[in-house]
Design a protein around this motif. Structure first.
Motif, PDB file in Angstrom:
ATOM      1  N   ILE A 124    -122.228 -28.273  15.781  1.00  0.00           N
ATOM      2  CA  ILE A 124    -123.256 -28.806  14.881  1.00  0.00           C
ATOM      3  C   ILE A 124    -122.600 -29.457  13.657  1.00  0.00           C
ATOM      4  O   ILE A 124    -122.911 -30.588  13.297  1.00  0.00           O
ATOM      5  N   ARG A 125    -121.653 -28.736  13.040  1.00  0.00           N
ATOM      6  CA  ARG A 125    -121.015 -29.246  11.823  1.00  0.00           C
ATOM      7  C   ARG A 125    -120.252 -30.555  12.056  1.00  0.00           C
ATOM      8  O   ARG A 125    -120.251 -31.440  11.194  1.00  0.00           O
ATOM      9  N   HIS A 126    -119.589 -30.683  13.207  1.00  0.00           N
ATOM     10  CA  HIS A 126    -118.681 -31.828  13.374  1.00  0.00           C
ATOM     11  C   HIS A 126    -119.264 -32.963  14.192  1.00  0.00           C
ATOM     12  O   HIS A 126    -118.820 -34.089  14.058  1.00  0.00           O
ATOM     13  N   HIS A 127    -120.222 -32.649  15.059  1.00  0.00           N
ATOM     14  CA  HIS A 127    -120.728 -33.707  15.941  1.00  0.00           C
ATOM     15  C   HIS A 127    -122.205 -33.998  15.751  1.00  0.00           C
ATOM     16  O   HIS A 127    -122.731 -34.891  16.406  1.00  0.00           O
ATOM     17  N   VAL A 128    -122.882 -33.214  14.919  1.00  0.00           N
ATOM     18  CA  VAL A 128    -124.307 -33.485  14.709  1.00  0.00           C
ATOM     19  C   VAL A 128    -124.490 -33.710  13.198  1.00  0.00           C
ATOM     20  O   VAL A 128    -124.407 -34.853  12.744  1.00  0.00           O
ATOM     21  N   VAL A 129    -124.694 -32.640  12.455  1.00  0.00           N
ATOM     22  CA  VAL A 129    -124.878 -32.777  11.003  1.00  0.00           C
ATOM     23  C   VAL A 129    -124.166 -31.622  10.308  1.00  0.00           C
ATOM     24  O   VAL A 129    -124.386 -30.460  10.678  1.00  0.00           O
ATOM     25  N   ASN A 130    -123.343 -31.941   9.335  1.00  0.00           N
ATOM     26  CA  ASN A 130    -122.700 -30.902   8.532  1.00  0.00           C
ATOM     27  C   ASN A 130    -123.624 -30.547   7.365  1.00  0.00           C
ATOM     28  O   ASN A 130    -123.830 -31.367   6.461  1.00  0.00           O
ATOM     29  N   PRO A 131    -124.182 -29.328   7.375  1.00  0.00           N
ATOM     30  CA  PRO A 131    -125.164 -28.988   6.329  1.00  0.00           C
ATOM     31  C   PRO A 131    -124.556 -28.987   4.930  1.00  0.00           C
ATOM     32  O   PRO A 131    -125.294 -29.118   3.956  1.00  0.00           O
ATOM     33  N   ASP A 132    -123.247 -28.861   4.822  1.00  0.00           N
ATOM     34  CA  ASP A 132    -122.620 -28.829   3.491  1.00  0.00           C
ATOM     35  C   ASP A 132    -122.226 -30.215   2.989  1.00  0.00           C
ATOM     36  O   ASP A 132    -121.749 -30.343   1.869  1.00  0.00           O
ATOM     37  N   ALA A 133    -122.385 -31.243   3.804  1.00  0.00           N
ATOM     38  CA  ALA A 133    -121.875 -32.554   3.393  1.00  0.00           C
ATOM     39  C   ALA A 133    -122.830 -33.705   3.681  1.00  0.00           C
ATOM     40  O   ALA A 133    -122.581 -34.820   3.234  1.00  0.00           O
ATOM     41  N   ASP A 134    -123.937 -33.461   4.376  1.00  0.00           N
ATOM     42  CA  ASP A 134    -124.783 -34.591   4.731  1.00  0.00           C
ATOM     43  C   ASP A 134    -125.546 -35.100   3.512  1.00  0.00           C
ATOM     44  O   ASP A 134    -126.146 -34.301   2.778  1.00  0.00           O
ATOM     45  N   PRO A 135    -125.566 -36.402   3.297  1.00  0.00           N
ATOM     46  CA  PRO A 135    -126.273 -36.938   2.121  1.00  0.00           C
ATOM     47  C   PRO A 135    -127.796 -36.799   2.223  1.00  0.00           C
ATOM     48  O   PRO A 135    -128.482 -36.817   1.194  1.00  0.00           O
ATOM     49  N   ASP A 136    -128.314 -36.634   3.433  1.00  0.00           N
ATOM     50  CA  ASP A 136    -129.771 -36.503   3.619  1.00  0.00           C
ATOM     51  C   ASP A 136    -130.132 -35.016   3.498  1.00  0.00           C
ATOM     52  O   ASP A 136    -129.806 -34.212   4.368  1.00  0.00           O
ATOM     53  N   ALA A 137    -130.823 -34.655   2.401  1.00  0.00           N
ATOM     54  CA  ALA A 137    -131.061 -33.241   2.090  1.00  0.00           C
ATOM     55  C   ALA A 137    -131.927 -32.553   3.148  1.00  0.00           C
ATOM     56  O   ALA A 137    -131.694 -31.393   3.496  1.00  0.00           O
ATOM     57  N   ASP A 138    -132.936 -33.261   3.683  1.00  0.00           N
ATOM     58  CA  ASP A 138    -133.797 -32.653   4.703  1.00  0.00           C
ATOM     59  C   ASP A 138    -132.994 -32.335   5.961  1.00  0.00           C
ATOM     60  O   ASP A 138    -133.135 -31.264   6.553  1.00  0.00           O
ATOM     61  N   ARG A 139    -132.188 -33.302   6.369  1.00  0.00           N
ATOM     62  CA  ARG A 139    -131.373 -33.116   7.572  1.00  0.00           C
ATOM     63  C   ARG A 139    -130.346 -31.997   7.356  1.00  0.00           C
ATOM     64  O   ARG A 139    -130.100 -31.197   8.266  1.00  0.00           O
ATOM     65  N   ALA A 140    -129.757 -31.927   6.170  1.00  0.00           N
ATOM     66  CA  ALA A 140    -128.795 -30.862   5.865  1.00  0.00           C
ATOM     67  C   ALA A 140    -129.492 -29.497   5.976  1.00  0.00           C
ATOM     68  O   ALA A 140    -128.937 -28.555   6.554  1.00  0.00           O
ATOM     69  N   ARG A 141    -130.723 -29.420   5.426  1.00  0.00           N
ATOM     70  CA  ARG A 141    -131.433 -28.136   5.504  1.00  0.00           C
ATOM     71  C   ARG A 141    -131.780 -27.801   6.950  1.00  0.00           C
ATOM     72  O   ARG A 141    -131.667 -26.663   7.389  1.00  0.00           O
ATOM     73  N   GLY A 142    -132.214 -28.813   7.723  1.00  0.00           N
ATOM     74  CA  GLY A 142    -132.513 -28.592   9.148  1.00  0.00           C
ATOM     75  C   GLY A 142    -131.305 -28.058   9.900  1.00  0.00           C
ATOM     76  O   GLY A 142    -131.432 -27.143  10.724  1.00  0.00           O
ATOM     77  N   ALA A 143    -130.118 -28.608   9.607  1.00  0.00           N
ATOM     78  CA  ALA A 143    -128.906 -28.144  10.289  1.00  0.00           C
ATOM     79  C   ALA A 143    -128.538 -26.726   9.868  1.00  0.00           C
ATOM     80  O   ALA A 143    -128.120 -25.906  10.701  1.00  0.00           O
ATOM     81  N   ALA A 144    -128.715 -26.419   8.578  1.00  0.00           N
ATOM     82  CA  ALA A 144    -128.409 -25.058   8.100  1.00  0.00           C
ATOM     83  C   ALA A 144    -129.327 -24.039   8.779  1.00  0.00           C
ATOM     84  O   ALA A 144    -128.880 -22.968   9.211  1.00  0.00           O
ATOM     85  N   GLU A 145    -130.623 -24.383   8.900  1.00  0.00           N
ATOM     86  CA  GLU A 145    -131.566 -23.482   9.586  1.00  0.00           C
ATOM     87  C   GLU A 145    -131.178 -23.294  11.053  1.00  0.00           C
ATOM     88  O   GLU A 145    -131.276 -22.205  11.607  1.00  0.00           O
ATOM     89  N   LEU A 146    -130.745 -24.377  11.668  1.00  0.00           N
ATOM     90  CA  LEU A 146    -130.347 -24.308  13.074  1.00  0.00           C
ATOM     91  C   LEU A 146    -129.162 -23.361  13.262  1.00  0.00           C
ATOM     92  O   LEU A 146    -129.135 -22.540  14.199  1.00  0.00           O
ATOM     93  N   ILE A 147    -128.189 -23.444  12.363  1.00  0.00           N
ATOM     94  CA  ILE A 147    -127.027 -22.545  12.443  1.00  0.00           C
ATOM     95  C   ILE A 147    -127.471 -21.091  12.264  1.00  0.00           C
ATOM     96  O   ILE A 147    -127.018 -20.199  12.996  1.00  0.00           O
TER      97      ILE A 147
END
Lengths: 92, 92, 92, 92
Positions: free
Chosen positions: B61-84
């Motif tokens: 998820i972090r390297h090939h989809v969305v890195n929740p700690d670095a994505d500029p899109d806040a909604d997408r970052a939160r979505g990835a953090a929830e997924l993890i």
């Protein structure tokens, strides 16, 4: 454990296959294969562990609790047979 | 795969531990240890595989989809953090 | 949550089926059906929950992380598609 | 099934709790709660089903196979007790 020579051989073959799968995952990580491929290798290792577990539990029931094919008490034999079916369903 | 040297080292350590657990189960079967003891070894190997799986999915998820700690899109970052979080809950 | 009307309807149908399965288990316990039959009902309820979980995670990835069918970044789209495959494999 | 009044009451309480969890998931989907929250509700429902399954299998072993606390054959009683431990480990 290892209740008959034949069962022991089958269980050993299963666990050696799992060891081989772990070695394949190790090589895939070292070769930096794609995540998706590595996760599929790990999923098949998990399936193999479920299969080993089901066989160990079935052998345990047969040899240390009740053998459904040999117990003189018909109710108990049926109970053990149902239990083996349930274990297979849950770990397949 | 193997996105940073540190992550690769952690994943390799996990899979080598699983290989070692498979070898321990093999020795236990050969030595005809009790079923209960062997099943507990197998259960701990299954737990280790779940841990490896969760870490592989999280790294993916972090390297090939969305890195929740670095994505500029806040909604997408939160979505990835929830997924993890969900992956950890399901595989713990 | 509930990202399109169609997805919401599918998820609701799944969860209502699970509620119906719980009610069937309750009736089976009250009627004192055989253990084996009750355990098979519970196993199928567990399968339905895995299916619901996989669909919820897939919808979450599509709507809150990366939609593999619409993301302009091809690498990220492929990463999300692989992730959805992995989730399906693990929860099938 | 339902071997003693006390056991039956405990199993019914467990399955009614699962039905209530399914209803909570249904309401959460209708109210369009966040995915992460809904997935956590579903994860706790899955945990409750594992607990119900372990209790059903344990009751089945005690009443239809071998009761580890009452069987006159000490080896078989120990085998059944180990089996119950294994089921709890795998379904906890």
């Amino acid at each position: 454990m290892a209740h008959t020579i034949k069962e022991k051989a089958k269980l050993l073959a299963r666990v050696r296959r799992i060891r081989g799968q772990a070695e394949a995952v190790e090589r895939a990580l070292e070769a930096e294969l794609g995540c998706g491929d590595i996760l599929m290798l790990v999923a098949s290792m998990r399936g193999a562990i479920n299969g080993l577990t089901a066989e160990l539990i079935e052998d345990h029931i047969r040899h240390h609790v009740v053998n459904p094919d040999a117990d003189p008490d018909a109710d108990r034999a049926r109970g053990a047979a149902e239990l083996i079916d349930v274990v297979r369903t849950y770990l397949k």
